[in-house]
Design an enzyme around this catalytic site. Structure first.
Site, PDB file in Angstrom:
ATOM      1  CG  HIS A  39      -1.160-109.540  26.855  1.00 45.00           C
ATOM      2  ND1 HIS A  39      -0.762-110.518  25.970  1.00 45.00           N
ATOM      3  CD2 HIS A  39      -1.582-110.179  27.977  1.00 45.00           C
ATOM      4  CE1 HIS A  39      -0.925-111.708  26.531  1.00 45.00           C
ATOM      5  NE2 HIS A  39      -1.427-111.536  27.757  1.00 45.00           N
ATOM      6  CG  HIS A 270      -3.411-108.526  31.664  1.00 47.73           C
ATOM      7  ND1 HIS A 270      -2.166-108.239  32.157  1.00 47.73           N
ATOM      8  CD2 HIS A 270      -3.333-109.785  31.144  1.00 47.73           C
ATOM      9  CE1 HIS A 270      -1.365-109.271  31.952  1.00 47.73           C
ATOM     10  NE2 HIS A 270      -2.049-110.225  31.346  1.00 47.73           N
ATOM     11  CD  GLU A 419      20.488-122.886  44.004  1.00 51.19           C
ATOM     12  OE1 GLU A 419      19.484-122.158  44.205  1.00 51.19           O
ATOM     13  OE2 GLU A 419      21.135-123.399  44.936  1.00 51.19           O
ATOM     14  CG  HIS A 481      21.550-132.961  48.938  1.00 53.79           C
ATOM     15  ND1 HIS A 481      20.451-132.657  49.714  1.00 53.79           N
ATOM     16  CD2 HIS A 481      22.445-131.954  49.118  1.00 53.79           C
ATOM     17  CE1 HIS A 481      20.678-131.512  50.343  1.00 53.79           C
ATOM     18  NE2 HIS A 481      21.872-131.067  49.993  1.00 53.79           N
TER      19      HIS A 481
HETATM   20  C1  LIG Z   1       6.057-117.263  35.162  1.00 57.39           C
HETATM   21  C2  LIG Z   1       4.764-116.755  34.622  1.00 57.39           C
HETATM   22  N1  LIG Z   1       3.638-116.974  35.320  1.00 57.39           N
HETATM   23  C3  LIG Z   1       2.450-116.568  34.830  1.00 57.39           C
HETATM   24  C4  LIG Z   1       2.383-115.936  33.620  1.00 57.39           C
HETATM   25  C5  LIG Z   1       1.030-115.554  33.037  1.00 57.39           C
HETATM   26  N2  LIG Z   1       0.889-114.073  33.112  1.00 57.39           N
HETATM   27  C6  LIG Z   1       1.152-113.305  32.066  1.00 57.39           C
HETATM   28  S1  LIG Z   1       0.974-111.673  32.412  1.00 57.39           S
HETATM   29  C7  LIG Z   1       0.502-112.019  33.986  1.00 57.39           C
HETATM   30  C8  LIG Z   1       0.133-110.915  34.929  1.00 57.39           C
HETATM   31  C9  LIG Z   1       1.214-109.908  34.976  1.00 57.39           C
HETATM   32  O1  LIG Z   1       0.801-108.801  35.680  1.00 57.39           O
HETATM   33  P1  LIG Z   1       1.555-107.441  35.454  1.00 57.39           P
HETATM   34  O2  LIG Z   1       2.991-107.659  35.398  1.00 57.39           O
HETATM   35  O3  LIG Z   1       1.060-106.487  36.464  1.00 57.39           O
HETATM   36  O4  LIG Z   1       1.122-107.021  34.011  1.00 57.39           O
HETATM   37  P2  LIG Z   1      -0.012-105.991  33.589  1.00 57.39           P
HETATM   38  O5  LIG Z   1      -1.316-106.567  34.056  1.00 57.39           O
HETATM   39  O6  LIG Z   1       0.310-104.722  34.247  1.00 57.39           O
HETATM   40  O7  LIG Z   1       0.093-105.955  32.099  1.00 57.39           O
HETATM   41  C10 LIG Z   1       0.493-113.380  34.220  1.00 57.39           C
HETATM   42  C11 LIG Z   1       0.109-114.003  35.502  1.00 57.39           C
HETATM   43  C12 LIG Z   1       3.582-115.741  32.930  1.00 57.39           C
HETATM   44  N3  LIG Z   1       3.612-115.153  31.743  1.00 57.39           N
HETATM   45  N4  LIG Z   1       4.756-116.116  33.476  1.00 57.39           N
END
Ligand SMILES: Cc1ncc(C[n+]2csc(CCOP(=O)(O)OP(=O)(O)O)c2C)c(N)n1
Length: 687
Positions: A39, A270, A419, A481
């Site tokens: 990334h 990204h 939680e 529960h």
């Molecule tokens: C809980 C979770 N859901 C989905 C992902 C997959 N994922 C990795 S980065 C991302 C997008 C994040 O967007 P942003 O925080 O704006 O990052 P940027 O594009 O600015 O690098 C996703 C959906 C993950 N790593 N964790």
């Protein structure tokens, strides 16, 4: 007194802020290019913010990544791992070399896809599942305030900085976490939000229209927005945040993939390499003529000076700890030391003896309460809490006072109905050091905490989850529960100890195991209903530590082995009596922790399990039980959800009874005899 002064070093004229930031950008770009995955966009976008933070504010010394009074830095947007690896290399963390950056995402490297705690020096917590980092950081910032209240500014005086993206802030967990941080006014927590309005699918406007500043302010934070590419604006906002009485959000408006002429500002940067052509164009656009992984010496030198900037602060901290008179110093060192004091063993031993002698008929959650009462006296760094179920979980010791924004001397945290944030914050508290956190909820809500429990297991941190109301035995609250699949699903998490003690003695021993497990989280699954004490106590050995053991061994050999956990051990004991009346010799095994049993020597396991047929009994779904029961075994338990009724009715209706266990045992014995006869016949025929 605030003894921490930001150390700002004059910048030599030949190395500009842009040079330093571009060093991060191109290390990230080139590493992703070489790995053919990763990334680049986030590190390129946040390079300016990170440069200002690491070169002007962050109190750290690259030569000593574990110095207790360092500022903590959490990359919540863990996919941007190359930002962190570049910083660790540039500032001079030992072991994070250029070769390691070249080996980004490769087998055995120090630079895995997402930052991993314990794997790479300087990585404070494992991140990647979005939202976890920011919530973990709340725990770190809380631990800092708690430790500060105990030992003062001279010893504990640091900040927790977080870089979080849109993804982290969209996750529900972040709301729980920021709400808790705002409530406790954790003013040493500073979140730098990569406000680039881009996520994987494209513009964040596709899925989100939150006013983040308003949202954070509503949760009791200070919040501001700046140009995330203007170093002076970044510095001014961090400076301001450091003096805030609230936790701070700084929304840094950035351009994802900053500098890549055709791709910046788009989701294309990204999570994929830019491609050779775009990399060349980015080099031209940012005037970075250097070869991949080549950082000019003056820039490296400038970064290395940033990495050793905190050396003086560290040395004077060490000096201050030396000057302390011995009593507080040893209390401070005891708190940071992960070993348990010797008095602990005595306190547990005494309780075991007491339970063994008195044989109380109490719920294991009540036994746990007695354990907590006894050990808080000898473990001053035990930090309790519950997600608003204190009176049900019985997690608060008589001596524990609540933690409040104006009372960080307290040692019990009312986490509220959060939680997930509780579990993540406990990870942060454990990672920070100084405390052993435990927190309570109902076992049926374990899934609300699960992603953080999984990370605790992955990181190997000592966090103790007290999960009461562990079966249909909770009765009338009904199937919402009543956990049925939770034991199986928790047992599926590697490196997590799942305990289900069957009486007061086992509860004390399970607590001891959990506290002694320095590199593993534990879940204590405890009953709501009273259970009779079956364990005879002789000697000091903690038998729960073996995972499973024989409670009843019939004379003259076994016809069958009944294996049970928790509240069902007493059902197995009753079943054994019924079988005895029918001249069937049944052994009873209690298995409070299969994870520990699995680690026992083969001989011991074979001795406990016996060679004959086996019946398992647990008021939950079958899960992994067949492994312990073998081919000819039977499981008596749940096959679906529970129902709303008294515990007694439920056990009867779902046929988890001594009679059902005895019948299953008879079936197993009959089957095994038929099989044995069949084998004999086969042998005879072959002879
Ligand atoms: C809980 C979770 N859901 C989905 C992902 C997959 N994922 C990795 S980065 C991302 C997008 C994040 O967007 P942003 O925080 O704006 O990052 P940027 O594009 O600015 O690098 C996703 C959906 C993950 N790593 N964790």
């Amino acid at each position: 007194m605030n003894i921490q002064t930001p150390v700002s070093i004059p910048r030599p004229v030949d190395v500009s802020h842009a040079d330093m930031a571009n060093a991060i950008r191109f290390l990230a770009v080139d590493a992703v290019e070489k790995a053919k995955s990763g990334h680049p966009g986030m590190p390129m976008g946040m390079a300016d913010v990170a440069t200002v933070l690491f070169s002007r504010f962050l109190k750290f010394d690259a030569t000593d990544p574990a110095w207790p009074d360092r500022d903590r830095f959490v990359l919540s947007a863990g996919h941007g791992s190359m930002l962190l690896y570049a910083l660790l290399y540039l500032t001079g963390y030992r072991g994070v070399t250029l070769d390691e950056l070249r080996a980004f995402r490769q087998w055995g490297s120090k630079t895995p896809g997402h930052p991993e705690y314990g794997h790479t020096p300087g990585v404070e917590t494992t991140t990647g599942p979005l939202g976890q980092g920011i919530a973990t950081a709340v725990g770190m910032a809380l631990a800092e305030r708690l430790l500060n209240a105990r030992f003062g500014d001279e010893l504990v005086d640091h900040y927790t900085y977080v870089i979080a993206g849109d993804g982290c802030l969209m996750e529900g967990l972040s709301q729980e976490a920021i709400s808790l941080a705002g409530h406790l006014r954790l003013n040493r927590l500073i979140v730098l939000f990569d406000d680039n309005e881009i996520s994987i699918d494209g513009s964040t406007s596709l899925s989100c229209s939150d006013d983040q500043l308003a949202r954070f302010r509503a949760s009791g934070w200070s919040a501001s927005r700046i140009d995330g590419h203007d170093p002076e604006a970044i510095a001014a906002s961090i400076e301001q945040a450091r003096h805030s009485e609230r936790p701070s959000l700084i929304a840094c408006r950035t351009v994802i993939g900053f500098g890549a002429p055709n791709r910046q500002g788009t989701e294309k940067t990204h999570g994929a390499p830019l491609g050779a052509d775009e990399v060349d164009k980015t080099r031209a656009a940012l005037r970075w003529p250097h070869e991949p992984f080549q950082i000019p010496e003056p820039i490296i030198e400038r970064w290395r000076r940033a990495g050793s900037r905190g050396g003086q602060a560290r040395r004077s901290w060490i000096e201050r700890t030396r000057r302390l008179n011995s009593a507080p110093r040893s209390a401070f060192h005891d708190a940071l030391n992960r070993n348990l004091p010797c008095e602990f063993a005595g306190a547990i031993a005494q309780l075991r003896l007491r339970f063994g002698a008195e044989k109380p008929d109490i719920a294991t959650r009540q036994a746990s309460q007695l354990v907590i009462d006894a050990i808080t006296e000898v473990l001053p760094n035990l930090l309790g809490g519950s997600a608003d179920l204190t009176h049900s979980n019985l997690t608060r010791a008589k001596t524990q006072r609540p933690v409040r924004h104006d009372c960080f001397e307290g040692s019990y945290i009312h986490y509220g109905i959060r939680e997930h944030a509780m579990a993540a914050a406990m990870n942060g508290i454990a990672l920070h050091g100084g405390f052993i956190p435990y927190g309570g909820t109902f076992l049926s809500f374990a899934d609300y905490s699960r992603p953080a429990i999984r990370l605790a297991a992955l990181m190997g941190v000592r966090v103790i989850h007290v999960m009461t109301h562990d079966s249909i035995g909770l009765g009338e609250d009904g199937p919402t529960h009543q956990p049925v699949e939770h034991l199986a699903s928790l047992r599926a998490i590697p490196n997590l100890l799942v305990f289900r003690p069957g009486d007061a003695v086992e509860t004390a021993e399970a607590w001891e195991c959990a506290l002694r497990a320095q590199a593993r989280p534990s879940v204590l699954c405890l009953s709501r209903q009273a259970l009779s004490t079956f364990r005879e106590v002789s000697g000091d050995a903690n038998i729960v530590a073996r995972g499973a053991y024989v409670v009843v061994e019939p004379e003259g050999g076994r016809d069958v082995t009944l294996i049970a956990t928790g509240s069902e051990v007493s059902i197995a004991l009753e079943a054994a009596k019924l079988l005895r009346n029918d001249h069937v010799r049944a052994a009873v095994v209690s298995a409070p922790c299969f994870d520990l049993f699995r680690e026992q020597p083969q001989d011991y396991r074979a001795e406990v399990l016996g060679r004959g047929p086996r019946v398992g009994v647990e008021a939950a779904i079958e899960g992994d039980w067949p492994r312990w029961l073998g081919d000819g075994g039977e499981f008596v338990g749940m096959t679906g959800f529970g129902a709303s009724a008294s515990a007694e009715t439920l056990y009867r209706e779902f046929r988890i009874t001594p009679e059902a266990v005895a019948t299953a045992a008879m079936r197993c014995i009959a089957r095994s005899r038929i099989t044995a006869r069949g084998c004999d016949a086969l042998h005879d025929a072959n002879d």
